[in-house]
Write a protein that holds these residues in place. Structure first.
Motif: not given
Length: 404
Positions: A286, A288, A335, A341-345, A347-348, A387
């Motif tokens: 990712s 991110k 990574t 973390s699995q969610t896109e937010t 990951k940030w 998450d």
């Protein structure tokens, strides 16, 4: 290869159901699928989704991304030896000898890592009666890259076995682990055998020779920490260290390239970034997490500059990027698709916290001037919680929209 294929086919009946070695079938199957493409085909009819990426290809991609750091680490190991004994100051002087010394030190560590971890994986596969997964292809390479080249081989084997069993197999194996396996191995070595993985004497191989006057073997982070204790600006301390050994060892460009003492694969920020490009381009890692990780370290460096109760806290933020294993840890450890973390937010948030915690640990912990190891492991534990709240917040927003 046809001879090998025929040999495998001839031995297969011994391992299949009813054969004399039936209990070792999955060990045989692992070796066969490693050498040849599996013959298995689906019996399901109808439309199917086909993808060129499977677990084995994903793991191989990560290994390929680590090759630049590995090759650089091998050569740098030899270079640091010659620099310490004063026989060659130029980067490319005695190229062959440097490469040979690096290979003599690094290859046995890689072999021991793969052998120890592979045996554990095979043992659990036989006991649990399931195929051997390819997850250790990456872990077996990561562990050698995050330890000094002088680490005793028996400690590498012990740490590898501990990490695979405690951080992976007890949770169910590949894809189920909470903690990054390679970081767990390094943490085990750091707390169980600190004399072989910390201090100034472990990073440079001297052999039977004596270091030249002025050479201490200290890493850039150790010099920075001592500067904070002595009340000397970090940049001045690094320059003074360079003057003492007659080299630009700890110049910013040199640290970015990686021509400094440290663990085998973590010294070069450039090689880590090359690996990051490969992982991002192939969709394995990712971007991110990587971007937020570096951003978090820089942002916390700025915060420390504002507080600056010692010179280490006043160190320019960008120096954190090129010192220690921050770049390598963010690219290859943070990574990890299983423990991150699995969610896109999420990951940030996850990457940002790893970068920030790394700097906090570095500048506030007198016993541990590094930080990426503890930061990654700490955030591995909190990744599911991140998450959970990200998903919860999304559900709340959707429910609110539905009731308007």
């Amino acid at each position: 290869m046809k001879f090998l294929r025929d040999l495998m086919d001839k031995q297969r009946p011994l391992f299949e159901k009813g054969g004399k070695l039936e209990s070792l079938y999955y060990a045989f199957e692992a070796g066969e699928t490693f050498l040849f493409s599996p013959k298995h085909t689906t019996g399901i009819k109808g439309a199917q989704v086909k993808d060129a990426i499977d677990l084995k290809r994903m793991m191989i991609t990560v290994v390929v991304a680590m090759i630049p750091a590995l090759l650089f680490g091998i050569y740098n190991t030899g270079h640091q030896h010659f620099l310490a004994v004063g026989e060659a100051a130029g980067l490319w002087d005695n190229f062959g000898d440097k490469l040979l010394i690096g290979l003599q030190l690094v290859l046995p560590i890689i072999i021991v890592s793969y052998a120890a971890g592979g045996l554990v994986e095979a043992a659990f596969a036989v006991i649990r009666k399931h195929p051997i997964n390819e997850g250790f292809l990456v872990t077996g390479m990561l562990i050698p890259l995050v330890v000094p080249a002088t680490t005793p081989l028996w400690q590498v084997a012990l740490a590898t076995v501990f990490a695979v069993v405690i951080a992976k197999e007890v949770f169910g194996g590949t894809g189920m682990n909470i903690l990054n396996v390679a970081m767990t191995a390094r943490a085990f070595l750091y707390f169980a055998y600190p004399a072989q993985i910390s201090g100034d004497l472990v990073w440079t191989y001297l052999g039977e020779k004596t270091a030249v006057d002025g050479f201490s073997g200290a890493t850039a982070l150790a010099v920075a920490y001592n500067a904070g204790v002595d009340g000397v600006p970090v940049t001045e301390a690094l320059a003074s260290h360079n003057t003492a050994i007659g080299s630009d060892l700890f110049s910013f460009s040199n640290m970015f390239m990686g021509w400094i003492p440290g663990s085998i694969g973590e010294t070069s920020t450039l090689m880590a970034l090359i690996g990051a490009v490969i992982l991002i381009a192939t969709g394995v890692a990712s971007w991110k997490i990587i971007v937020s990780g570096f951003a978090g370290a820089y942002a916390m460096g700025l915060v420390m500059n504002l507080l600056a109760v010692n010179e280490y806290m006043a160190m320019p933020p960008q120096y954190h990027w090129v010192m220690g294993g921050l770049a390598f840890g963010i690219v290859f450890m943070a990574t990890d698709p299983v423990s991150a973390s699995q969610t896109e937010t999420g990951k940030w948030i996850y990457g940002l916290m790893i970068g920030m915690l790394t700097v906090i640990i570095r500048v506030t912990n007198p016993a541990y001037p590094e930080g990426i190891m503890l930061a990654v492991l700490f955030m591995n534990v909190f990744a599911p919680l991140i998450d959970y709240y990200v998903v919860k917040a999304n559900k709340t927003r959707r429910l609110q929209r539905a009731t308007v």
